[in-house]
Design a protein around this motif. Structure first.
Motif, PDB file in Angstrom:
ATOM      1  N   TRP A 193      -0.988  -8.699   0.067  1.00  0.00           N
ATOM      2  CA  TRP A 193      -0.796  -7.701   0.875  1.00  0.00           C
ATOM      3  C   TRP A 193       0.735  -7.680   1.116  1.00  0.00           C
ATOM      4  CZ3 TRP A 193      -5.240  -6.596   4.540  1.00  0.00           C
ATOM      5  CH2 TRP A 193      -5.520  -5.148   4.805  1.00  0.00           C
ATOM      6  N   GLY A 219       2.773  -4.861  -0.217  1.00  0.00           N
ATOM      7  CA  GLY A 219       3.467  -3.901   0.835  1.00  0.00           C
ATOM      8  C   GLY A 219       4.882  -3.591   0.594  1.00  0.00           C
ATOM      9  N   SER A 254       4.937  -1.159  -2.387  1.00  0.00           N
ATOM     10  CA  SER A 254       4.561   0.083  -1.944  1.00  0.00           C
ATOM     11  C   SER A 254       5.743   0.985  -1.449  1.00  0.00           C
ATOM     12  CB  SER A 254       3.225   0.183  -1.268  1.00  0.00           C
ATOM     13  OG  SER A 254       3.442  -0.635   0.082  1.00  0.00           O
ATOM     14  N   LYS A 307       3.013   3.547   0.985  1.00  0.00           N
ATOM     15  CA  LYS A 307       2.618   2.785   1.730  1.00  0.00           C
ATOM     16  C   LYS A 307       1.096   2.923   2.326  1.00  0.00           C
ATOM     17  CE  LYS A 307       6.511   0.553   3.899  1.00  0.00           C
ATOM     18  NZ  LYS A 307       7.291   0.576   5.080  1.00  0.00           N
ATOM     19  N   MET A 366      -1.879   1.231   1.093  1.00  0.00           N
ATOM     20  CA  MET A 366      -2.400  -0.163   1.490  1.00  0.00           C
ATOM     21  C   MET A 366      -3.171  -0.345   2.770  1.00  0.00           C
ATOM     22  SD  MET A 366      -1.007  -1.700  -0.604  1.00  0.00           S
ATOM     23  CE  MET A 366      -1.047  -3.508   0.053  1.00  0.00           C
ATOM     24  N   TYR A 367      -3.371   0.830   3.599  1.00  0.00           N
ATOM     25  CA  TYR A 367      -4.195   0.482   4.696  1.00  0.00           C
ATOM     26  C   TYR A 367      -5.589   0.295   4.268  1.00  0.00           C
ATOM     27  CZ  TYR A 367      -0.183   2.611   7.314  1.00  0.00           C
ATOM     28  OH  TYR A 367       0.910   2.917   7.768  1.00  0.00           O
TER      29      TYR A 367
END
Length: 368
Positions: free
Chosen positions: A322, A326, A329, A335, A338-339
């Motif tokens: 992550w 992160g 991204s 970004k 990534m959620y």
């Protein structure tokens, strides 16, 4: 047996750590540097086959680039719609547009590489910048940013070709996550000194690199791979660099149905089977480690009594992945995907496995 599986699981986590921290970290943690604009003459090359709707919207955006010396080489690959008519009107409208008309050729019918070869030969400038007919640059500084990476030694520049965002679409998030992860991979390996692919949506190289490997001749019969197979053959530690300035990105219209995207990914994965041995091995090891991480996690959590240790290793793996993705991204302006990272990753692993199995029994053939 569970003990063997447990130690295998530890090895898989170690392999993933190597990829995400040691390899992908080469891109994720690199600092952005200020570009050094150059004024070298550039030929922008666009090959289109039955892309009338897209070229009507996007070619004017290319023509409006803020760059002092560039031409646009438009290649019509025997289109049956209004693409050629639009290209001819653009040629009259913009003095820096050159048109290359490709007629159906029995030996090279439906082969994008043949059409691109004619366009490359017709270009008047030595430095070439490629994009697709369904792509557009995010800014008027696209040419400036991509060309700024050229030096006397660095004659191949790998860029980022992103996809437009579609709100509320899980498929779109999967497409953009997969595109981002692919870019992280080829950017990182290029930084290490082992470039293995690029994307034709955003790619630049000096024409001599094309002729140094006799163009696409070694893989002309393979319908896809005008970008990644060429880079796999021509790129090296000495001649290749990357460009990830946000102004250098291009954007494409993403597939809106799973079936269309599935066909597109089949073509890409089948092409990867022609990479150099090392590149095939490292990509295979990475994918297998992803698959085994999911499978072994489920087995160990279900049957091993020391589930706390397994859960800790799973948490550790997701922590470093992550963090790396992160940072990546953020550089690539993705970004929001990534959620959904854990869910998208699992879905993508299953889809890729399905694609690989399907590709064994049938091969995609035409680019259009």
């Amino acid at each position: 047996m569970l003990t063997i599986i447990f130690y295998l699981f530890i090895a898989i986590v170690a392999i993933q750590f190597f990829y995400y921290i040691i390899v992908f970290g080469k891109f994720a943690y690199i600092k952005s540097t200020k570009s050094n604009p150059k004024r070298i003459p550039i030929s922008v090359i666009v090959c289109a086959k039955n892309e009338a709707e897209n070229v009507a919207k996007f070619i004017p955006l290319l023509a409006e680039q803020d760059y002092p010396n560039f031409e646009i080489v438009l290649i019509d690959d025997a289109s049956s719609d209004d693409t050629l008519d639009l290209f001819e009107s653009f040629e009259k409208q913009y003095p820096n547009i050159k048109l290359v008309k490709v007629k159906n050729n029995e030996a090279f019918w439906g082969n994008k590489k043949f059409a691109l070869t004619l366009g490359i030969k017709a270009a008047k400038n030595e430095y070439l910048l490629f994009t697709d007919a369904d792509c557009y640059p995010i800014s008027k500084d696209w040419i400036k940013e991509m060309s700024s990476q050229f030096t006397l030694e660095k004659t191949i520049v790998l860029g980022y070709g992103a996809y437009e965002k579609i709100a509320g679409s899980l498929l779109n998030k999967i497409i953009r996550f997969e595109t981002m992860l692919t870019a992280v991979q080829y950017f990182s390996w290029a930084k290490i000194g082992s470039p293995y692919m690029g994307v034709g949506r955003n790619l630049a190289y000096k024409r001599e690199e094309f002729f140094n490997v006799n163009g696409f001749i070694d893989h002309m019969k393979i319908r896809s791979g005008d970008d990644d197979l060429f880079i796999n053959q021509a790129a090296s530690r000495k001649n290749t660099t990357i460009c990830f300035a946000p102004e250098s990105f291009t954007y494409s219209l993403p597939k809106k149905s799973f079936k269309e995207w599935f066909v597109q990914k089949r073509r890409h994965i089948s092409t990867a089977s022609f990479y150099k041995p090392f590149d095939r091995i490292q990509l295979t090891v990475f994918y297998i480690s992803q698959l085994l991480f999911i499978v072994l996690s489920i087995i160990l959590l279900a049957f091993l009594h020391q589930w706390i240790i397994v859960l800790s290793l799973i948490g550790f793996r997701y922590l470093f992945t992550w963090i790396t993705l992160g940072f990546s991204s953020g550089k690539l302006k993705e970004k929001d995907v990534m959620y959904w990272f854990p869910i998208i990753e699992i879905v993508l692993i299953i889809i890729q496995l399905n694609i690989m199995i399907t590709t064994i029994f049938s091969k995609p053939v035409h680019w259009k």
